[in-house]
Design a protein around this motif. Sequence first.
Motif, short mmCIF file in Angstrom:
data_model
loop_
_atom_site.label_atom_id
_atom_site.label_comp_id
_atom_site.label_asym_id
_atom_site.label_seq_id
_atom_site.Cartn_x
_atom_site.Cartn_y
_atom_site.Cartn_z
N SER A 84 0.85 -1.21 0.00
CA SER A 84 0.00 0.00 0.00
C SER A 84 0.88 1.24 0.00
O SER A 84 0.57 2.25 -0.66
N ASP A 85 1.95 1.14 0.75
CA ASP A 85 2.87 2.26 0.82
C ASP A 85 3.46 2.58 -0.56
O ASP A 85 3.58 3.73 -0.97
N LEU A 86 3.81 1.50 -1.28
CA LEU A 86 4.37 1.69 -2.62
C LEU A 86 3.31 2.23 -3.58
O LEU A 86 3.61 3.02 -4.48
N ASP A 87 2.07 1.81 -3.37
CA ASP A 87 0.97 2.31 -4.20
C ASP A 87 0.88 3.84 -4.07
O ASP A 87 0.82 4.57 -5.07
N ALA A 88 0.91 4.28 -2.81
CA ALA A 88 0.84 5.73 -2.56
C ALA A 88 2.09 6.42 -3.12
O ALA A 88 2.00 7.51 -3.72
N HIS A 123 3.85 5.47 -5.60
CA HIS A 123 3.76 5.52 -7.06
C HIS A 123 2.92 6.72 -7.48
O HIS A 123 3.27 7.44 -8.42
N GLU A 124 1.81 6.95 -6.78
CA GLU A 124 0.95 8.10 -7.10
C GLU A 124 1.71 9.42 -6.94
O GLU A 124 1.67 10.30 -7.80
N SER A 125 2.44 9.52 -5.84
CA SER A 125 3.07 10.81 -5.54
C SER A 125 4.42 11.00 -6.22
O SER A 125 4.74 12.09 -6.68
N VAL A 126 5.19 9.94 -6.33
CA VAL A 126 6.56 10.08 -6.86
C VAL A 126 6.74 9.32 -8.18
O VAL A 126 7.22 9.86 -9.17
N GLY A 127 6.31 8.07 -8.17
CA GLY A 127 6.54 7.21 -9.33
C GLY A 127 5.98 7.80 -10.62
O GLY A 127 6.63 7.76 -11.67
N LYS A 128 4.79 8.34 -10.52
CA LYS A 128 4.13 8.85 -11.73
C LYS A 128 4.73 10.16 -12.20
O LYS A 128 4.50 10.59 -13.33
N THR A 129 5.44 10.82 -11.32
CA THR A 129 5.91 12.17 -11.68
C THR A 129 7.41 12.26 -11.88
O THR A 129 7.91 13.27 -12.37
N ILE A 130 8.12 11.20 -11.54
CA ILE A 130 9.59 11.30 -11.66
C ILE A 130 9.99 11.47 -13.14
O ILE A 130 9.47 10.79 -14.02
N VAL A 131 10.88 12.42 -13.37
CA VAL A 131 11.40 12.64 -14.72
C VAL A 131 12.90 12.33 -14.63
O VAL A 131 13.66 13.05 -13.98
N LEU A 132 13.28 11.25 -15.27
CA LEU A 132 14.65 10.76 -15.08
C LEU A 132 15.71 11.77 -15.45
O LEU A 132 16.70 11.95 -14.75
N LYS A 133 15.50 12.45 -16.58
CA LYS A 133 16.58 13.36 -17.00
C LYS A 133 16.74 14.50 -15.98
O LYS A 133 17.86 14.96 -15.74
N SER A 157 5.85 -4.03 -12.92
CA SER A 157 4.70 -4.90 -13.22
C SER A 157 3.47 -4.47 -12.42
O SER A 157 2.38 -4.35 -12.97
N ASN A 158 3.65 -4.27 -11.14
CA ASN A 158 2.48 -4.12 -10.27
C ASN A 158 2.06 -2.69 -10.02
O ASN A 158 0.92 -2.44 -9.64
N PHE A 159 2.96 -1.75 -10.24
CA PHE A 159 2.59 -0.37 -9.93
C PHE A 159 2.48 0.49 -11.20
O PHE A 159 1.75 1.46 -11.22
N TYR A 160 3.19 0.12 -12.25
CA TYR A 160 3.08 0.84 -13.53
C TYR A 160 2.27 0.05 -14.56
O TYR A 160 2.02 0.55 -15.65
N GLY A 161 1.94 -1.20 -14.24
CA GLY A 161 1.17 -2.02 -15.19
C GLY A 161 2.00 -2.49 -16.38
O GLY A 161 1.45 -2.84 -17.43
N ALA A 162 3.33 -2.52 -16.25
CA ALA A 162 4.16 -3.02 -17.35
C ALA A 162 3.88 -4.52 -17.54
O ALA A 162 3.67 -5.23 -16.57
N GLN A 163 3.86 -4.96 -18.77
CA GLN A 163 3.55 -6.37 -19.05
C GLN A 163 4.75 -7.14 -19.56
O GLN A 163 4.67 -8.35 -19.75
N THR A 164 5.83 -6.43 -19.84
CA THR A 164 6.95 -7.10 -20.51
C THR A 164 8.27 -6.78 -19.83
O THR A 164 8.37 -5.87 -19.01
N HIS A 165 9.27 -7.50 -20.23
CA HIS A 165 10.64 -7.25 -19.77
C HIS A 165 11.54 -7.57 -20.97
O HIS A 165 11.58 -8.71 -21.42
N LEU A 166 12.20 -6.56 -21.46
CA LEU A 166 13.08 -6.75 -22.61
C LEU A 166 14.52 -6.96 -22.15
O LEU A 166 15.02 -6.20 -21.31
N VAL A 167 15.16 -8.00 -22.68
CA VAL A 167 16.59 -8.19 -22.41
C VAL A 167 17.31 -8.17 -23.75
O VAL A 167 17.08 -9.04 -24.61
#
Length: 560
Positions: free
Chosen positions: A11-15, A17-27, A339-349
């Motif tokens: 739940s903590d990671l869910d929150a 993700h809303e506050s930080v994960g969705k807004t982080i801009v890597l560059k 997978s669980n917080f961004y809904g990614a379905q794949t992993h490319l290697v």
Amino acid sequence: MAPASSLSAWSDLDAHHESVGKTIVLKDAFKSDPKRFDKFTRKITLPADISSESKGTDIIFDFSKNLITEETLEKLVKLAEEAGVEKKRDAMFAGEKINFTEGRAVYHAALRNVSNQPMKVDGVDVMNTKGGVNEVLEHMRVFSEQVRSGEWKGYTGKKLTTIINVGIGGSDLGPVMVTEALKHYGAKYMTLHFVSNIDGTHIAEALANSDPETTLFLIASKTFTTAETTTNANTAKSWFLEKTGGKGDIAKHFVALSTNESEVTKFGIDAANMFGFESWVGGRYSVWSAIGLSVALYVGFDNFHKFLAGAHAMDQHFQKAPLKENIPAIGGLLSVWYSNFYGAQTHLVAPFDQYLHRFPAYLQQLSMESNGKTITSDGSPAKYTTGPILFGEPCTNAQHSFFQLVHQGTKLIPSDFILAAKSHNPVSDNLHQKMLASNYLAQAEALMVGKTAEEVRAEGNVPEELVPHKVFMGNRPTTSILVGGAIGPAELGALIVYYEHLTFTEGAVWDINSFDQWGVELGKVLAKKILKEIDEEGAGSGHDSSTGGLLGAFKAYGGF
Ligand SMILES: O=P(O)(O)OC[C@H]1O[C@](O)(CO)[C@@H](O)[C@@H]1O
């Protein structure tokens, strides 16, 4: 264990993700923190005596281009703690029966336990017991050296120079991938074939130019009951007996790599020519076992041993490093994050290495057969997504095929890029290697920084209607793995085990059994029934109209 989504860290990671994960801009994160690379990079150094580098090889895992902050990593570590990842890891290394649907230990790490610490299952030290790990390794050493030196001869006294490994799944993909990856170290006079597919073309093509006097067959099957392998093996045996006019000596030309002695002897292979292993070795983890005999034959036992030793080094790191420093654990937690917080379905290697061209195929089985599961440890369905679809191809080839989607598609595709600093083939004064490296760096950078509409316009001469088509959103995560030397046996061993324990970490968090594979059974059973129906009158029974219709059409067109 509780379902992952009921843990407070989830739940903590869910929150988060809303506050930080969705807004982080890597560059921007890189601009504001000059130490970001150092903060999120982890390193393992392989010992000098096994490495391709005389001082030992560093392998750097740069996690800094992932959508994380230091707080994210802390929260992911918390999730791992709450999910009992360390407890489960320790149980695996203690030989406990963590494969709870089959009542088996998961002990492939014992196969590469080159430091020879006692490792026990049911109170028995599997290293030193009769028929145990060390005894089989010694058998592999003696046999591979005899074949390579020519002391082991075919039935007419000739040296064996063609190796045909007959196996499928883990009894094929590991040996194929590793022999390809270590081709630089391989015996140049040897021809290797790996026959897996039931399609008769596979065995026919392998036999077409093989000479029975100089061919060695390795029948590789943990169970020795897999339909593809037993059928291909029987076809190989018939070919051998026919070509040799019945004079060919099976004992000199066929060996078995298996856990099933009674089926091996029924097939006609002497138990003395069987290289065994135990049921606690899952098929997809079996390249470290007798299933790796083709590797030992091709690259020599010393190199095979270094391969095991590199793997062992990564095992020890996984066992001992705290979660925040633990390279495979971080890899697994990032996969959970996406997978669980961004809904990614794949992993490319994508290995930037031609020798690793079968590495993604190998990892597909490792990851998808392990974590392609819905049911959690209490028998209820997971309320969250589990194993990602793993895919990949070597670069730079992949860049010219599917990377369009990775850069500009609508899906988030967390990607791993792998490069060795040194090439085994530094042709044209290393020009190729420099170009390869420039692409490895450029792709990760491009995926992260992207290109804004303003930047497109600033390039000039771009019609306004084309601007959106030339925009790259960026902010696409990558993990860059850099081997600080060439990829030799030890480096390869360590890379494989990175992915093994990454997969373990994912499964441990998701509370699924990463070690069974019931999902492959239904198709096998139906195929058996349909095989009978092909030889019977009519179009089978009890099928839906599509299956029945296709069966009838196949029989009519194929003349069956
Ligand atoms: O080595 P075996 O027993 O022939 O099995 C081959 C492969 O088949 C599988 O059981 C899947 O059908 C894999 O897990 C395994 O690697």
